[in-house]
Design an enzyme around this catalytic site. Structure first.
Site, PDB file in Angstrom:
ATOM      1  N   PHE A   1      25.016 -29.709  18.449  1.00  0.00           N
ATOM      2  CA  PHE A   1      25.272 -30.445  19.684  1.00  0.00           C
ATOM      3  C   PHE A   1      24.005 -31.035  20.332  1.00  0.00           C
ATOM      4  CE2 PHE A   1      27.697 -31.559  23.397  1.00  0.00           C
ATOM      5  CZ  PHE A   1      26.851 -31.348  24.480  1.00  0.00           C
ATOM      6  N   ASN A   2      22.968 -30.214  20.560  1.00  0.00           N
ATOM      7  CA  ASN A   2      21.787 -30.694  21.286  1.00  0.00           C
ATOM      8  C   ASN A   2      21.142 -31.887  20.592  1.00  0.00           C
ATOM      9  OD1 ASN A   2      22.034 -28.818  23.311  1.00  0.00           O
ATOM     10  ND2 ASN A   2      20.607 -27.355  22.393  1.00  0.00           N
ATOM     11  N   THR A  46      16.402 -26.511  25.786  1.00  0.00           N
ATOM     12  CA  THR A  46      17.625 -25.847  25.317  1.00  0.00           C
ATOM     13  C   THR A  46      18.845 -26.761  25.473  1.00  0.00           C
ATOM     14  OG1 THR A  46      18.075 -24.860  27.477  1.00  0.00           O
ATOM     15  CG2 THR A  46      16.722 -23.572  25.950  1.00  0.00           C
ATOM     16  N   ASN A 101      25.738 -30.306  28.161  1.00  0.00           N
ATOM     17  CA  ASN A 101      27.001 -29.549  28.251  1.00  0.00           C
ATOM     18  C   ASN A 101      27.950 -30.180  29.273  1.00  0.00           C
ATOM     19  OD1 ASN A 101      26.528 -27.510  26.350  1.00  0.00           O
ATOM     20  ND2 ASN A 101      25.168 -26.461  27.793  1.00  0.00           N
ATOM     21  N   HIS A 135      22.721 -18.960  21.878  1.00  0.00           N
ATOM     22  CA  HIS A 135      21.806 -19.918  21.259  1.00  0.00           C
ATOM     23  C   HIS A 135      20.481 -20.038  22.036  1.00  0.00           C
ATOM     24  CE1 HIS A 135      25.345 -21.183  18.980  1.00  0.00           C
ATOM     25  NE2 HIS A 135      25.994 -21.399  20.115  1.00  0.00           N
ATOM     26  N   ASP A 136      20.564 -20.426  23.291  1.00  0.00           N
ATOM     27  CA  ASP A 136      19.355 -20.819  24.032  1.00  0.00           C
ATOM     28  C   ASP A 136      18.356 -19.693  24.269  1.00  0.00           C
ATOM     29  OD1 ASP A 136      21.306 -23.162  26.018  1.00  0.00           O
ATOM     30  OD2 ASP A 136      20.396 -23.352  24.038  1.00  0.00           O
ATOM     31  N   ASP A 195      22.225 -21.446  28.484  1.00  0.00           N
ATOM     32  CA  ASP A 195      21.011 -21.903  29.180  1.00  0.00           C
ATOM     33  C   ASP A 195      20.693 -20.969  30.341  1.00  0.00           C
ATOM     34  OD1 ASP A 195      22.748 -24.330  28.255  1.00  0.00           O
ATOM     35  OD2 ASP A 195      20.699 -25.103  28.282  1.00  0.00           O
ATOM     36  N   ASP A 252      20.451 -27.742  29.956  1.00  0.00           N
ATOM     37  CA  ASP A 252      21.731 -28.346  30.385  1.00  0.00           C
ATOM     38  C   ASP A 252      22.724 -27.226  30.725  1.00  0.00           C
ATOM     39  OD1 ASP A 252      23.443 -29.024  27.205  1.00  0.00           O
ATOM     40  OD2 ASP A 252      21.957 -27.469  27.726  1.00  0.00           O
TER      41      ASP A 252
END
Ligand code: RIB
Ligand code: CA
Length: 319
Positions: A161-162, A120, A36, A235-236, A14, A9
């Site tokens: 979030f994900n 992701t 996102n 993060h991703d 990402d 996203d």
């Protein structure tokens, strides 16, 4: 090279995950999912990424715009109105793959012996593909995902979030029986990009290094505003790095359940770490596991220095 599909996203982090993967893994496709930002925006961003990085040989497919059950939620406060604010990037002209992401995922997994998935973003596409064609489960050797967390969340006190965008989809994935490497917030916050890493990207002197630096400046700025902390956690890319160099991240098998009922815990990845004494860097001992058999390996520690060397070195490989 390992065949992979990135389900994402974009999304500042990402974008970095795509750049990292494309130089070290055989990326068969990029599938987008709402998260996102709105599905149209994250899909446009995926096309912008393959264009500026000269990766237009990788097909991009557009996916689910709505979670399975919940109403949609986006994160403009972190990723901006476009979903990838910061650098000025031209409106993309590259055509999308004509298939929906769910069909792209199914077709590609069925056409190859082994395809690893790297989600992701929210897990709506992956869950929908598993439901539409259950046979893909035995053809996916591994899912290396960014999502959840060992102890806390970001969207809520307990949910990341994900997972929080589509907890029901996450439940389908975590109960699929497919081996999972989970890069949750407890791990990914150790990969925090500060002005040092931004300067290293700028110093590369290439166009991609400047674009990445501009992405990180915006991302770190909104994280500071929203969470009051310095730097932007990448993060991703952690979920990608886990596949490129398995020595970078220490994983621990444990059972992970996705909470679907809790008033305060809806969307939490409930990790059974009763066999650990201490968490993360403070792990002192690992005892006998309790409860249900592990269905995932949860990331505990990352070698952040080597992670950034890998990531920034890879960005230097681009135009
Ligand atoms: O919680 C962090 C995750 O949510 C990352 O994947 C970020 O891109 C957003 O999707
Ligand atoms: Ca993401």
């Amino acid at each position: 090279m390992r065949k992979v599909i990135i389900d994402c996203d974009p999304g500042h982090d990402d974008a970095l995950a795509i750049l990292l993967a494309a130089k070290h893994l055989d990326v068969l496709g990029i599938t987008t999912v709402a998260g996102n930002q709105h599905i149209d925006k994250v899909t446009a961003n995926a096309l912008k990424i393959v264009e500026f990085a000269e990766l237009t040989h990788i097909p991009v497919a557009k996916g689910c715009g709505l979670p399975l059950v919940k109403p949609p939620m986006f994160a403009p406060e972190i990723h901006g109105e476009t979903g990838m604010d910061g650098p000025e990037l031209p409106t993309p002209t590259t055509p999308l793959d004509p298939r929906h992401s769910v069909d792209f995922l199914i077709d590609t997994v069925m056409a190859h012996d082994e395809v690893t998935l790297i989600p992701t973003g929210p897990l709506t596409n992956v869950a929908s593909a598993l439901r539409r064609e259950p046979r893909i489960a035995e053809r996916i050797p591994l899912i290396s995902l960014m999502g959840g967390g060992l102890t806390s969340g970001n969207s809520t006190a307990t949910a990341e979030f994900n997972i929080y965008v589509d907890p029901e989809a996450a439940h389908v994935v975590f109960s699929s029986g497919i081996p999972i490497k989970m890069c949750g917030l407890n791990l990914t916050r150790q990969a925090n990009a500060t002005e040092v890493e931004i300067a290293r990207c700028r110093a590369l002197g290439n166009r991609t290094g400047q674009i990445v630096a501009d992405l990180l400046v915006f991302f770190a700025g909104t994280v500071k505003e929203v969470f009051g902390v310095s730097g932007g956690s990448l993060h991703d890319p952690c979920a990608v790095a886990a596949l490129i160099d398995p020595t970078l991240i220490e994983f621990e098998p444990m059972h992970v359940a996705v909470e679907l009922k809790g008033e305060h815990t809806y969307g939490m990845t409930v990790c059974d770490h009763r066999h650990l004494r201490g968490i993360g860097d403070e792990i002192k001992s690992i005892g006998k596991r309790k409860g249900e058999a592990p269905n995932a390996e949860v990331g505990l520690r990352i070698d952040a220095e080597r992670f950034f060397d890998l990531l920034i070195g890879t960005i230097g490989m681009y135009p």
